[in-house]
Enzyme design. Structure first.
Site, PDB file in Angstrom:
ATOM      1  N   ASN A  71       9.020 -13.826   5.508  1.00 19.39           N
ATOM      2  CA  ASN A  71       8.157 -12.822   4.896  1.00 19.39           C
ATOM      3  C   ASN A  71       8.482 -11.429   5.452  1.00 19.39           C
ATOM      4  O   ASN A  71       9.246 -11.291   6.410  1.00 19.39           O
ATOM      5  CB  ASN A  71       6.687 -13.183   5.193  1.00 19.39           C
ATOM      6  CG  ASN A  71       5.755 -12.681   4.091  1.00 19.39           C
ATOM      7  OD1 ASN A  71       6.073 -11.720   3.388  1.00 19.39           O
ATOM      8  ND2 ASN A  71       4.626 -13.354   3.931  1.00 19.39           N
ATOM      9  N   THR A  80      15.191  -8.929  11.281  1.00 24.69           N
ATOM     10  CA  THR A  80      16.158  -7.995  11.887  1.00 24.69           C
ATOM     11  C   THR A  80      16.264  -8.249  13.384  1.00 24.69           C
ATOM     12  O   THR A  80      17.351  -8.298  13.945  1.00 24.69           O
ATOM     13  CB  THR A  80      15.736  -6.541  11.581  1.00 24.69           C
ATOM     14  OG1 THR A  80      15.574  -6.404  10.159  1.00 24.69           O
ATOM     15  CG2 THR A  80      16.783  -5.550  12.067  1.00 24.69           C
ATOM     16  N   GLN A  91      14.548  -4.499  -8.395  1.00 24.33           N
ATOM     17  CA  GLN A  91      15.065  -5.851  -8.166  1.00 24.33           C
ATOM     18  C   GLN A  91      16.503  -6.009  -8.689  1.00 24.33           C
ATOM     19  O   GLN A  91      17.278  -6.770  -8.122  1.00 24.33           O
ATOM     20  CB  GLN A  91      14.149  -6.910  -8.795  1.00 24.33           C
ATOM     21  CG  GLN A  91      12.830  -7.072  -8.049  1.00 24.33           C
ATOM     22  CD  GLN A  91      12.993  -7.428  -6.565  1.00 24.33           C
ATOM     23  OE1 GLN A  91      14.025  -7.932  -6.135  1.00 24.33           O
ATOM     24  NE2 GLN A  91      11.977  -7.134  -5.783  1.00 24.33           N
ATOM     25  N   GLU A 118      20.833 -11.454   6.239  1.00 25.94           N
ATOM     26  CA  GLU A 118      19.393 -11.261   6.146  1.00 25.94           C
ATOM     27  C   GLU A 118      18.981 -11.356   4.679  1.00 25.94           C
ATOM     28  O   GLU A 118      19.407 -10.535   3.868  1.00 25.94           O
ATOM     29  CB  GLU A 118      18.995  -9.899   6.713  1.00 25.94           C
ATOM     30  CG  GLU A 118      17.509  -9.681   6.796  1.00 25.94           C
ATOM     31  CD  GLU A 118      17.142  -8.364   7.464  1.00 25.94           C
ATOM     32  OE1 GLU A 118      18.051  -7.608   7.871  1.00 25.94           O
ATOM     33  OE2 GLU A 118      15.927  -8.087   7.551  1.00 25.94           O
TER      34      GLU A 118
HETATM   35  C1  LIG Z   1      16.288 -10.138  -1.686  1.00 24.98           C
HETATM   36  C2  LIG Z   1      15.130  -9.201  -1.579  1.00 24.98           C
HETATM   37  C3  LIG Z   1      14.759  -8.530  -0.415  1.00 24.98           C
HETATM   38  C4  LIG Z   1      13.632  -7.756  -0.785  1.00 24.98           C
HETATM   39  C5  LIG Z   1      12.820  -6.882  -0.054  1.00 24.98           C
HETATM   40  N1  LIG Z   1      11.781  -6.296  -0.717  1.00 24.98           N
HETATM   41  C6  LIG Z   1      10.959  -5.334   0.036  1.00 24.98           C
HETATM   42  C7  LIG Z   1      10.098  -5.987   1.081  1.00 24.98           C
HETATM   43  C8  LIG Z   1      10.079  -4.975   2.207  1.00 24.98           C
HETATM   44  O1  LIG Z   1       9.032  -4.034   1.998  1.00 24.98           O
HETATM   45  C9  LIG Z   1      11.396  -4.220   2.072  1.00 24.98           C
HETATM   46  C10 LIG Z   1      12.447  -4.641   3.075  1.00 24.98           C
HETATM   47  O2  LIG Z   1      12.575  -6.019   3.107  1.00 24.98           O
HETATM   48  O3  LIG Z   1      11.864  -4.480   0.747  1.00 24.98           O
HETATM   49  C11 LIG Z   1      11.520  -6.531  -2.063  1.00 24.98           C
HETATM   50  O4  LIG Z   1      10.544  -5.975  -2.593  1.00 24.98           O
HETATM   51  N2  LIG Z   1      12.318  -7.367  -2.781  1.00 24.98           N
HETATM   52  C12 LIG Z   1      13.358  -7.978  -2.151  1.00 24.98           C
HETATM   53  N3  LIG Z   1      14.279  -8.851  -2.614  1.00 24.98           N
END
Ligand SMILES: Cc1cc2cn([C@H]3C[C@H](O)[C@@H](CO)O3)c(=O)nc2[nH]1
Length: 224
Positions: free
Chosen positions: A17, A23, A69, A92
C-alpha cells in the site's frame, strides 16, 4: 556466468500500500552490487514536460485518472523492459499492481469511466500477451490501513495530504485479494509476506529474513 546463458535476471516485485515502506525496503538492498534496484518513477509522474500528473490526479481524479494511469503504465513498462546487468532485479510495484490495485479501484469507485477502464484493460492484456513480464518472487509489504495512513500524514508528500483513509482501506483489500487470496492467476509468482507494520527500528530483522530468501532463490535461479 550463468547470466550470459539465460540473460533473464531473478526478478522481484516489491508491492504494498501507499506508505508501506517499499522505498525503504529497496534502499536496504542498495549495498548489494549484484542487485539492480528500480524504484517507482514518482518524479516522472510529478513532472512530465512540466505537468504534475500525480497532483492533477489527486485534485480531480475523475478528470485525470485515465491520463495518470496510462502514463504510470508506460513508465512501469519501461522499467520492466529495462536491460538489467545484474543477476537480480528488484522493482518497486509493477504493471500488475497498476492493473489489479490502482486501476481496479478507480474503475470500481467510478472515477474511471467504464470506457476508459476498457481501454486500459485492453492495453494491459495486449502487453501481457505480447511481452513476457513475470516476477520470480513478489515481496508483499503487508500493512494495516490505519498504520500507513499515519505514515502518509507524517511523510507529508503534498499531493497525498487529501487521501482519505477509505482509499487506503480499499487499496489494502485489493492487495490482499491479489497477494494473499491469489485472485489473479495471471501473476503466479510466489509471494513473501513481510510484516511492514513494524516500525523502522524493528523492521530490519524482517528485511534480513527476506534478504536470505531473495538471495537464496536468486542463487538457485542464476545457477540453474
Ligand atoms: C503501478 C502504480 C503505482 C501507483 C502509484 N499511485 C500513487 C500512490 C502514491 O500516492 C503515489 C506514489 O506511489 O502514486 C497511483 O495512484 N497509481 C499507481 N499505479
Amino acid at each position: 556466468n550463468a547470466m550470459a546463458m539465460n540473460n533473464k535476471p531473478f526478478t522481484v516485485f516489491v508491492e504494498g500500500n501507499i506508505g508501506s515502506g517499499k522505498t525503504t525496503f529497496l534502499e536496504h538492498f542498495r549495498r548489494f552490487e549484484d542487485i539492480t534496484l528500480l524504484t517507482e518513477p514518482v518524479e516522472e509522474w510529478r513532472n512530465l514536460k512540466g505537468w504534475n500528473l500525480l497532483d492533477l490526479m489527486y485534485k480531480d481524479t475523475a478528470k485525470w485518472a485515465m491520463t495518470f494511469q496510462s502514463y504510470v503504465s508506460l513508465t512501469m513498462l519501461d522499467m520492466h523492459r529495462r536491460p538489467t546487468p545484474t543477476p537480480v532485479k528488484l522493482m518497486e510495484r509493477s504493471l500488475y499492481s497498476a492493473r489489479y490495485c490502482f486501476v481496479e479501484h478507480m474503475m470500481r469507485s467510478g472515477t474511471l469511466h467504464p470506457a476508459e477502464f476498457a481501454v486500459l484493460d485492453e492495453w494491459f492484456r495486449f502487453i501481457m500477451n505480447q511481452i513476457q513480464i513475470d516476477a520470480d518472487l513478489i515481496v508483499y509489504l503487508k500493512t494495516t490501513p490505519a498504520v500507513v495512513y499515519e505514515r502518509i500524514k507524517k511523510r507529508a508528500r503534498s499531493e497525498e495530504q487529501c487521501v482519505p483513509l477509505s482509499y487506503i482501506e480499499e487499496l489494502h483489500k485489493l492487495h490482499e485479494d491479489w497477494l494473499v487470496n491469489r485472485s489473479h492467476a495471471e501473476c503466479p509468482a510466489p509471494v513473501l509476506v513481510i510484516d511492514a507494520d513494524l516500525d523502522l527500528s524493528q523492521i530490519t530483522e524482517e528485511y534480513k529474513k527476506s534478504e536470505h530468501q531473495i538471495l537464496r532463490k536468486a542463487v538457485d535461479v542464476v545457477m540453474r
